[in-house]
Design an enzyme around this catalytic site. Structure first.
Site, mmCIF file in Angstrom:
data_model
loop_
_atom_site.group_PDB
_atom_site.id
_atom_site.type_symbol
_atom_site.label_atom_id
_atom_site.label_comp_id
_atom_site.label_asym_id
_atom_site.label_seq_id
_atom_site.Cartn_x
_atom_site.Cartn_y
_atom_site.Cartn_z
ATOM 1 N N ARG A 51 0.951 -1.252 0.148
ATOM 2 C CA ARG A 51 -0.028 0.086 -0.128
ATOM 3 C C ARG A 51 0.969 1.276 -0.047
ATOM 4 N NH1 ARG A 51 -2.767 -3.857 1.656
ATOM 5 N NH2 ARG A 51 -0.753 -4.180 2.673
ATOM 6 N N THR A 52 1.786 1.278 0.940
ATOM 7 C CA THR A 52 2.581 2.564 1.068
ATOM 8 C C THR A 52 3.358 2.893 -0.213
ATOM 9 O OG1 THR A 52 2.721 1.902 3.378
ATOM 10 C CG2 THR A 52 3.970 3.935 2.463
ATOM 11 N N LYS A 80 26.653 -3.711 -2.271
ATOM 12 C CA LYS A 80 28.131 -3.520 -2.314
ATOM 13 C C LYS A 80 28.815 -2.820 -1.002
ATOM 14 C CE LYS A 80 27.184 -3.068 -7.236
ATOM 15 N NZ LYS A 80 27.071 -2.035 -8.168
ATOM 16 N N ARG A 101 11.316 3.893 3.232
ATOM 17 C CA ARG A 101 10.953 2.936 4.254
ATOM 18 C C ARG A 101 12.143 2.190 4.600
ATOM 19 N NH1 ARG A 101 5.951 -0.969 4.508
ATOM 20 N NH2 ARG A 101 4.841 0.763 5.029
ATOM 21 N N HIS A 129 5.149 5.770 11.492
ATOM 22 C CA HIS A 129 4.498 5.810 10.110
ATOM 23 C C HIS A 129 3.916 6.823 9.918
ATOM 24 C CE1 HIS A 129 3.653 4.151 6.655
ATOM 25 N NE2 HIS A 129 3.341 2.773 6.986
#
Ligand code: CP
Length: 315
Positions: A51-52, A80, A101, A129
């Site tokens: 969703r986000t 890396k 996120r 959030h």
């Protein structure tokens, strides 16, 4: 470096929250506009999301911006050994705003300190959030007609649930009464209970989860027990199915009561509830589009007046 990043909702005033809700309302009326034509939005997802990420990308696309980014950090030079700072500095060369996120608490704060471009926190570990909270606030406002004086029940994983942590902080301006329903292993952390006390927020803790406990709820906010946050998987197995909302438990619910869930759900809400007037979680996710359109514009310095005066509405 000072910029208009959104790292936490905790510092937002009542007026600011109401302003962002008004912006979201404008976007709900007309989601398709070209107000971000020529801008680039980067979505950097170091943790899984449906969703986000997709609602931020839809928000950017519907506003005429272009989107770059990744949904899986395994395809980046982080594998890396590139540091988060260097990744953010690189992406800042390309994009006007970065939606990120990350699995580490504090990662968004750190990114906002090193980035010359605004960062939007799309969830940092078990911390916050804030964009979810804006869509939760918008959903509560739409369904209740107010944010003031509500009984809000938070159920499930209150220990690791960043959405409930952010919601408590944002609701402090609106005289809520919170009810915390969680097993001991996932109880609301002392830090947030102390936060409630310091901010004059009433809360009641429950162990029972039945029709009478939730009878006076205006909002019943269900959460998933998050397997990915547990270091001890046996503990996860013990608690994961402890609080399942069954249709029969809604027998005494208030007419105005709405069930919210940030989703994904696993085993918290019986599917038969989806067709009841109490279920609001899918509309809640849709509200995320409008709330995130507002947040992207806000961090870019685009005002409510700009949006209201915008003539580039497509439909
Ligand atoms: N509510 C939420 O954050 O969902 P996703 O993990 O799918 O983005």
């Amino acid at each position: 470096m000072a910029n208009r990043s959104l790292v936490t909702i905790s510092e937002h005033s009542r007026e600011r929250i109401e302003y962002l809700i008004a912006m979201a309302q404008e976007f709900e009326k007309h989601p398709n506009r070209r107000i971000l034509e020529g801008r680039i939005v980067a979505t950097l997802f170091f943790e899984p999301s449906t969703r986000t990420r997709l609602s931020f990308e839809t928000a950017a696309n519907r506003l005429g911006a272009k989107v770059i980014g990744f949904a899986d950090p395994k395809v980046t030079s982080g594998t890396k050994g590139e540091t988060l700072k260097d990744t953010i500095m690189m992406v800042s060369n390309y994009a006007d705003v970065i939606v990120m996120r990350h699995y580490l608490e504090g990662a968004a704060q750190y990114a906002s300190e090193v980035s010359p471009k605004p960062i939007i926190n799309a969830g940092d570990g078990a911390n916050q959030h804030p964009s979810q909270t804006m869509l939760d606030l918008y959903s509560i406002y739409k369904t209740q007609g107010t944010l003031d004086d509500l009984n809000i029940y938070l159920v499930g994983d209150l220990k690791y649930g960043r959405t409930v942590h952010s919601l408590i902080a944002a609701m402090r301006h609106f005289n809520p009464t919170f009810h915390f329903i969680a097993p001991d292993e996932l109880a609301m952390p002392d830090y947030y209970k102390m936060y409630c006390k310091e901010n004059g927020i009433r809360y009641v803790e429950h162990k029972d989860f039945d029709a009478s406990t939730i009878a006076d709820a205006d909002i019943l906010y269900m959460t998933r027990v998050q397997r990915e946050r547990f270091t001890d998987l046996e503990e996860y197995e013990r608690v994961k199915d402890r609080y399942l909302l069954k249709k029969a438990m809604l027998a005494r619910a208030r007419d105005n009561m709405k069930i919210l869930h940030p989703l994904p759900r696993v085993n918290e809400i019986e599917y038969s509830i989806d067709d009841t007037p109490y279920a609001y979680y899918f509309q809640q996710a849709q509200n995320g589009l409008y709330a995130r359109q507002a947040l992207i514009c806000d961090v870019l310095g685009i005002t409510l007046e700009d949006i209201r005066n915008d003539k580039m509405i497509i439909s």
